[in-house]
Design a protein around this motif. Structure first.
Motif, PDB file in Angstrom:
ATOM      1  N   VAL A 103       0.816  -1.223   0.000  1.00  0.00           N
ATOM      2  CA  VAL A 103       0.000   0.000   0.000  1.00  0.00           C
ATOM      3  C   VAL A 103       0.850   1.274   0.000  1.00  0.00           C
ATOM      4  CG1 VAL A 103      -1.877  -1.172   1.208  1.00  0.00           C
ATOM      5  CG2 VAL A 103      -0.174   0.114   2.523  1.00  0.00           C
ATOM      6  N   LEU A 104       2.166   1.125   0.044  1.00  0.00           N
ATOM      7  CA  LEU A 104       3.034   2.294   0.155  1.00  0.00           C
ATOM      8  C   LEU A 104       3.122   3.105  -1.129  1.00  0.00           C
ATOM      9  CD1 LEU A 104       5.908   0.746   2.307  1.00  0.00           C
ATOM     10  CD2 LEU A 104       3.940   2.116   3.071  1.00  0.00           C
ATOM     11  N   ARG A 105       2.739   2.506  -2.235  1.00  0.00           N
ATOM     12  CA  ARG A 105       2.721   3.224  -3.514  1.00  0.00           C
ATOM     13  C   ARG A 105       1.287   3.565  -3.892  1.00  0.00           C
ATOM     14  NH1 ARG A 105       7.254   0.448  -7.479  1.00  0.00           N
ATOM     15  NH2 ARG A 105       9.052   1.250  -6.335  1.00  0.00           N
ATOM     16  N   LYS A 106       1.069   4.846  -4.223  1.00  0.00           N
ATOM     17  CA  LYS A 106      -0.278   5.316  -4.580  1.00  0.00           C
ATOM     18  C   LYS A 106      -0.853   4.540  -5.768  1.00  0.00           C
ATOM     19  CE  LYS A 106       0.066  10.168  -2.992  1.00  0.00           C
ATOM     20  NZ  LYS A 106       0.335   9.779  -1.669  1.00  0.00           N
ATOM     21  N   GLN A 107       0.004   4.178  -6.744  1.00  0.00           N
ATOM     22  CA  GLN A 107      -0.490   3.438  -7.910  1.00  0.00           C
ATOM     23  C   GLN A 107      -1.040   2.073  -7.496  1.00  0.00           C
ATOM     24  OE1 GLN A 107       3.504   3.669  -8.786  1.00  0.00           O
ATOM     25  NE2 GLN A 107       3.780   1.600  -9.539  1.00  0.00           N
ATOM     26  N   ASN A 108      -0.464   1.447  -6.482  1.00  0.00           N
ATOM     27  CA  ASN A 108      -0.965   0.153  -6.010  1.00  0.00           C
ATOM     28  C   ASN A 108      -2.334   0.319  -5.361  1.00  0.00           C
ATOM     29  OD1 ASN A 108       1.461  -0.907  -6.860  1.00  0.00           O
ATOM     30  ND2 ASN A 108       2.271  -1.264  -4.820  1.00  0.00           N
ATOM     31  N   VAL A 109      -2.475   1.361  -4.549  1.00  0.00           N
ATOM     32  CA  VAL A 109      -3.764   1.635  -3.909  1.00  0.00           C
ATOM     33  C   VAL A 109      -4.827   1.863  -4.984  1.00  0.00           C
ATOM     34  CG1 VAL A 109      -5.037   3.299  -2.483  1.00  0.00           C
ATOM     35  CG2 VAL A 109      -2.763   2.521  -1.778  1.00  0.00           C
ATOM     36  N   ALA A 110      -4.497   2.642  -5.992  1.00  0.00           N
ATOM     37  CA  ALA A 110      -5.458   2.947  -7.063  1.00  0.00           C
ATOM     38  C   ALA A 110      -5.875   1.684  -7.807  1.00  0.00           C
ATOM     39  CB  ALA A 110      -4.857   3.966  -8.035  1.00  0.00           C
ATOM     40  N   VAL A 111      -4.910   0.831  -8.151  1.00  0.00           N
ATOM     41  CA  VAL A 111      -5.236  -0.388  -8.896  1.00  0.00           C
ATOM     42  C   VAL A 111      -6.065  -1.348  -8.029  1.00  0.00           C
ATOM     43  CG1 VAL A 111      -3.194  -1.873  -8.491  1.00  0.00           C
ATOM     44  CG2 VAL A 111      -4.341  -1.931 -10.677  1.00  0.00           C
ATOM     45  N   MET A 112      -5.766  -1.416  -6.735  1.00  0.00           N
ATOM     46  CA  MET A 112      -6.562  -2.284  -5.849  1.00  0.00           C
ATOM     47  C   MET A 112      -8.003  -1.805  -5.762  1.00  0.00           C
ATOM     48  SD  MET A 112      -4.078  -3.427  -2.709  1.00  0.00           S
ATOM     49  CE  MET A 112      -2.837  -2.160  -2.600  1.00  0.00           C
ATOM     50  N   LEU A 113      -8.185  -0.509  -5.573  1.00  0.00           N
ATOM     51  CA  LEU A 113      -9.543   0.035  -5.464  1.00  0.00           C
ATOM     52  C   LEU A 113     -10.311  -0.107  -6.774  1.00  0.00           C
ATOM     53  CD1 LEU A 113      -8.853   3.218  -3.305  1.00  0.00           C
ATOM     54  CD2 LEU A 113     -10.155   1.180  -2.607  1.00  0.00           C
ATOM     55  N   ALA A 114      -9.610  -0.014  -7.895  1.00  0.00           N
ATOM     56  CA  ALA A 114     -10.266  -0.112  -9.205  1.00  0.00           C
ATOM     57  C   ALA A 114     -10.633  -1.540  -9.567  1.00  0.00           C
ATOM     58  CB  ALA A 114      -9.355   0.475 -10.293  1.00  0.00           C
ATOM     59  N   LYS A 115      -9.880  -2.516  -9.051  1.00  0.00           N
ATOM     60  CA  LYS A 115     -10.040  -3.892  -9.521  1.00  0.00           C
ATOM     61  C   LYS A 115     -10.551  -4.867  -8.470  1.00  0.00           C
ATOM     62  CE  LYS A 115      -6.762  -3.441 -13.259  1.00  0.00           C
ATOM     63  NZ  LYS A 115      -5.749  -4.109 -14.060  1.00  0.00           N
ATOM     64  N   GLY A 116     -11.106  -4.356  -7.372  1.00  0.00           N
ATOM     65  CA  GLY A 116     -11.648  -5.286  -6.390  1.00  0.00           C
ATOM     66  C   GLY A 116     -12.156  -4.598  -5.138  1.00  0.00           C
ATOM     67  N   THR A 117     -12.524  -5.427  -4.184  1.00  0.00           N
ATOM     68  CA  THR A 117     -12.936  -4.957  -2.869  1.00  0.00           C
ATOM     69  C   THR A 117     -11.747  -5.137  -1.936  1.00  0.00           C
ATOM     70  OG1 THR A 117     -15.218  -5.637  -3.275  1.00  0.00           O
ATOM     71  CG2 THR A 117     -14.579  -5.307  -0.976  1.00  0.00           C
ATOM     72  N   VAL A 118     -11.318  -4.048  -1.321  1.00  0.00           N
ATOM     73  CA  VAL A 118     -10.136  -4.084  -0.470  1.00  0.00           C
ATOM     74  C   VAL A 118     -10.561  -4.226   0.992  1.00  0.00           C
ATOM     75  CG1 VAL A 118      -7.968  -2.965   0.147  1.00  0.00           C
ATOM     76  CG2 VAL A 118      -8.948  -2.601  -2.137  1.00  0.00           C
ATOM     77  N   ILE A 119      -9.932  -5.179   1.653  1.00  0.00           N
ATOM     78  CA  ILE A 119     -10.215  -5.488   3.049  1.00  0.00           C
ATOM     79  C   ILE A 119      -8.916  -5.319   3.820  1.00  0.00           C
ATOM     80  CG2 ILE A 119     -10.970  -7.287   4.659  1.00  0.00           C
ATOM     81  CD1 ILE A 119     -12.080  -8.518   1.726  1.00  0.00           C
ATOM     82  N   ALA A 120      -8.917  -4.406   4.793  1.00  0.00           N
ATOM     83  CA  ALA A 120      -7.725  -4.196   5.616  1.00  0.00           C
ATOM     84  C   ALA A 120      -7.853  -4.989   6.904  1.00  0.00           C
ATOM     85  CB  ALA A 120      -7.541  -2.716   5.929  1.00  0.00           C
TER      86      ALA A 120
END
Length: 173
Positions: A82-99
């Motif tokens: 999650v330290l890279r903004k691009q990773n956060v964006a791709v996760m939110l765009a391509k699924g449901t994120v559960i922390a």
């Protein structure tokens, strides 16, 4: 159902919970760190030693995007994904994120004998406290938040499943 992506600090139970969640839902489970090891042909500590953290994070970002195109699945990530903004964006765009999260004491207890994590070199308790402070808020972007402290695996799978269903139903309004 789309991709379910588990994020959280190391030791919160992502891989264990992700595997059980996938089995419960009849979905494939992929672990991002395992995919990195498979692709690179060496352990993550070896990768850090040979090429450094930046190289590791580059591989992690590339594989994350590739794996999320192969869903639906349960994908578990490393704590630093999650330290890279691009990773956060791709996760939110391509699924449901559960922390997943847990108390500092619980994380230290779970990790105190783990020698496979390069970021913990130099003392588990000290490094966990430092990294948790550095990453404060880093997992807050996930729409589903689950505390794993003191809960059974079965209870966690049930809790996550209920929240995923509720989240999916909320999105259909």
């Amino acid at each position: 159902m789309n991709n379910l992506i588990l994020v959280g600090f190391m030791g919160t139970g992502k891989t264990t919970v992700g595997s059980a969640l996938a089995a419960s839902l009849g979905m494939p489970h992929r672990d991002l760190d395992a995919a990195i090891i498979e692709q690179e042909g060496c352990s993550i500590p070896e990768l850090f030693t040979r090429h450094g953290e930046t190289y590791f994070r580059d591989v992690e970002s590339r594989l994350l995007a590739q794996l999320l195109d192969n869903g639906p699945q349960v994908l578990t990530t490393g704590g630093g994904a999650v330290l890279r903004k691009q990773n956060v964006a791709v996760m939110l765009a391509k699924g449901t994120v559960i922390a997943l999260n847990a108390s500092e004491e619980e994380i230290i207890r779970r990790l105190e004998n783990d020698t496979s994590r390069p970021l913990l070199a130099g003392g588990v308790a000290e490094r966990v406290k430092t990294l948790m402070a550095e990453r404060a808020g880093a997992y807050d972007f996930a729409p589903i938040q689950v505390d794993t402290t003191g809960k059974s695996l079965e209870a966690l799978v049930d809790e996550i499943t209920a929240q995923v269903v509720e989240s999916a139903e909320g999105g259909k309004q």
